[in-house]
Design a protein around this motif. Structure first.
Motif, PDB file in Angstrom:
ATOM      1  N   MET A   1       0.852  -1.178   0.000  1.00  0.00           N
ATOM      2  CA  MET A   1       0.000   0.000   0.000  1.00  0.00           C
ATOM      3  C   MET A   1       0.895   1.238   0.000  1.00  0.00           C
ATOM      4  O   MET A   1       1.885   1.303   0.685  1.00  0.00           O
ATOM      5  N   MET A   2       0.522   2.200  -0.760  1.00  0.00           N
ATOM      6  CA  MET A   2       1.296   3.419  -0.896  1.00  0.00           C
ATOM      7  C   MET A   2       0.849   4.433   0.154  1.00  0.00           C
ATOM      8  O   MET A   2      -0.333   4.643   0.354  1.00  0.00           O
ATOM      9  N   SER A   3       1.814   5.041   0.837  1.00  0.00           N
ATOM     10  CA  SER A   3       1.466   6.100   1.777  1.00  0.00           C
ATOM     11  C   SER A   3       1.248   7.401   1.007  1.00  0.00           C
ATOM     12  O   SER A   3       1.618   7.525  -0.160  1.00  0.00           O
ATOM     13  N   VAL A   4       0.662   8.375   1.683  1.00  0.00           N
ATOM     14  CA  VAL A   4       0.294   9.643   1.044  1.00  0.00           C
ATOM     15  C   VAL A   4       1.514  10.385   0.503  1.00  0.00           C
ATOM     16  O   VAL A   4       1.444  11.024  -0.537  1.00  0.00           O
ATOM     17  N   ASP A   5       2.659  10.266   1.171  1.00  0.00           N
ATOM     18  CA  ASP A   5       3.832  11.037   0.767  1.00  0.00           C
ATOM     19  C   ASP A   5       4.718  10.318  -0.254  1.00  0.00           C
ATOM     20  O   ASP A   5       5.739  10.849  -0.658  1.00  0.00           O
ATOM     21  N   GLN A   6       4.344   9.134  -0.721  1.00  0.00           N
ATOM     22  CA  GLN A   6       5.138   8.419  -1.706  1.00  0.00           C
ATOM     23  C   GLN A   6       4.591   8.626  -3.116  1.00  0.00           C
ATOM     24  O   GLN A   6       3.389   8.568  -3.334  1.00  0.00           O
ATOM     25  N   ARG A   7       5.514   8.841  -4.039  1.00  0.00           N
ATOM     26  CA  ARG A   7       5.131   8.962  -5.443  1.00  0.00           C
ATOM     27  C   ARG A   7       5.048   7.566  -6.054  1.00  0.00           C
ATOM     28  O   ARG A   7       5.804   6.679  -5.668  1.00  0.00           O
ATOM     29  N   GLY A  64      -5.828   0.997  -6.775  1.00  0.00           N
ATOM     30  CA  GLY A  64      -5.326   1.187  -5.416  1.00  0.00           C
ATOM     31  C   GLY A  64      -4.593  -0.011  -4.836  1.00  0.00           C
ATOM     32  O   GLY A  64      -4.218  -0.004  -3.672  1.00  0.00           O
ATOM     33  N   ARG A  65      -4.368  -1.021  -5.641  1.00  0.00           N
ATOM     34  CA  ARG A  65      -3.684  -2.240  -5.187  1.00  0.00           C
ATOM     35  C   ARG A  65      -2.472  -2.468  -6.095  1.00  0.00           C
ATOM     36  O   ARG A  65      -2.604  -2.503  -7.316  1.00  0.00           O
ATOM     37  N   TRP A  66      -1.301  -2.644  -5.503  1.00  0.00           N
ATOM     38  CA  TRP A  66      -0.087  -2.844  -6.289  1.00  0.00           C
ATOM     39  C   TRP A  66       0.053  -4.307  -6.670  1.00  0.00           C
ATOM     40  O   TRP A  66      -0.106  -5.209  -5.840  1.00  0.00           O
ATOM     41  N   LEU A  67       0.359  -4.530  -7.952  1.00  0.00           N
ATOM     42  CA  LEU A  67       0.514  -5.867  -8.512  1.00  0.00           C
ATOM     43  C   LEU A  67       1.799  -5.951  -9.314  1.00  0.00           C
ATOM     44  O   LEU A  67       2.258  -4.957  -9.867  1.00  0.00           O
ATOM     45  N   TYR A  68       2.376  -7.151  -9.361  1.00  0.00           N
ATOM     46  CA  TYR A  68       3.444  -7.448 -10.307  1.00  0.00           C
ATOM     47  C   TYR A  68       2.781  -8.099 -11.516  1.00  0.00           C
ATOM     48  O   TYR A  68       1.920  -8.970 -11.357  1.00  0.00           O
ATOM     49  N   THR A  69       3.162  -7.695 -12.715  1.00  0.00           N
ATOM     50  CA  THR A  69       2.647  -8.325 -13.931  1.00  0.00           C
ATOM     51  C   THR A  69       3.821  -8.822 -14.764  1.00  0.00           C
ATOM     52  O   THR A  69       4.846  -8.158 -14.868  1.00  0.00           O
ATOM     53  N   PHE A  70       3.653 -10.012 -15.352  1.00  0.00           N
ATOM     54  CA  PHE A  70       4.720 -10.619 -16.137  1.00  0.00           C
ATOM     55  C   PHE A  70       4.144 -11.787 -16.930  1.00  0.00           C
ATOM     56  O   PHE A  70       3.319 -12.537 -16.425  1.00  0.00           O
ATOM     57  N   ALA A  76      -0.034 -10.392  -6.371  1.00  0.00           N
ATOM     58  CA  ALA A  76      -0.123  -9.279  -5.436  1.00  0.00           C
ATOM     59  C   ALA A  76       1.286  -8.894  -4.990  1.00  0.00           C
ATOM     60  O   ALA A  76       2.128  -9.759  -4.757  1.00  0.00           O
ATOM     61  N   ALA A  77       1.541  -7.609  -4.876  1.00  0.00           N
ATOM     62  CA  ALA A  77       2.878  -7.132  -4.526  1.00  0.00           C
ATOM     63  C   ALA A  77       3.255  -7.475  -3.091  1.00  0.00           C
ATOM     64  O   ALA A  77       4.426  -7.447  -2.752  1.00  0.00           O
ATOM     65  N   GLY A  78       2.309  -7.831  -2.262  1.00  0.00           N
ATOM     66  CA  GLY A  78       2.600  -8.142  -0.865  1.00  0.00           C
ATOM     67  C   GLY A  78       3.335  -9.453  -0.654  1.00  0.00           C
ATOM     68  O   GLY A  78       3.925  -9.672   0.387  1.00  0.00           O
ATOM     69  N   ASP A  79       3.304 -10.356  -1.627  1.00  0.00           N
ATOM     70  CA  ASP A  79       3.938 -11.663  -1.471  1.00  0.00           C
ATOM     71  C   ASP A  79       5.113 -11.795  -2.434  1.00  0.00           C
ATOM     72  O   ASP A  79       5.008 -12.399  -3.497  1.00  0.00           O
ATOM     73  N   VAL A  80       6.244 -11.238  -2.035  1.00  0.00           N
ATOM     74  CA  VAL A  80       7.419 -11.195  -2.902  1.00  0.00           C
ATOM     75  C   VAL A  80       8.004 -12.590  -3.121  1.00  0.00           C
ATOM     76  O   VAL A  80       8.446 -12.914  -4.221  1.00  0.00           O
ATOM     77  N   ALA A  81       7.988 -13.443  -2.105  1.00  0.00           N
ATOM     78  CA  ALA A  81       8.551 -14.787  -2.240  1.00  0.00           C
ATOM     79  C   ALA A  81       7.772 -15.601  -3.271  1.00  0.00           C
ATOM     80  O   ALA A  81       8.365 -16.271  -4.127  1.00  0.00           O
ATOM     81  N   GLU A  82       6.459 -15.554  -3.213  1.00  0.00           N
ATOM     82  CA  GLU A  82       5.620 -16.273  -4.177  1.00  0.00           C
ATOM     83  C   GLU A  82       5.831 -15.718  -5.583  1.00  0.00           C
ATOM     84  O   GLU A  82       5.941 -16.471  -6.552  1.00  0.00           O
ATOM     85  N   THR A  83       5.891 -14.407  -5.691  1.00  0.00           N
ATOM     86  CA  THR A  83       6.106 -13.788  -6.996  1.00  0.00           C
ATOM     87  C   THR A  83       7.455 -14.194  -7.568  1.00  0.00           C
ATOM     88  O   THR A  83       7.556 -14.519  -8.753  1.00  0.00           O
TER      89      THR A  83
END
Length: 94
Positions: A1-7, A64-70, A76-83
């Protein structure tokens, strides 16, 4: 999840950097993170088969949800090991 101050560019680069590190550390998979002067960051993973083809991995904000696509897939970007495991498998690194 992106915080308000992150681009979005900063979040994208951070997510791809985490995945790049995990691919090398856990999957023994080579990858190259590209951060161009103009445009968006992308992670390139070389395929294991010859002739060598490169798999591009992007991090995208989808509703509003970060994803890896390939390779026609997403994680989902939250599970880096699975990705990392799925990206390595898709690139043919087993």
């Amino acid at each position: 999840m992106m915080s308000v101050d992150q681009r979005p560019h900063d979040v994208r680069f951070g997510l791809l950097a985490d995945l790049c590190y995990r691919l090398g550390e856990r999957q023994r998979c080579t990858s190259m993170l590209v951060h161009p002067k103009a445009g968006e960051s992308v992670l390139w993973v070389p395929g294991a088969a010859w002739p060598r083809r490169w798999l591009g991995v992007a991090a995208v904000d989808y509703r509003g949800r970060w994803l890896y696509t390939f390779g026609g897939q997403w994680c989902a970007a939250g599970d880096v090991a699975e990705t990392a495991a799925r990206v390595a498998w898709t690139a043919g690194v087993r």
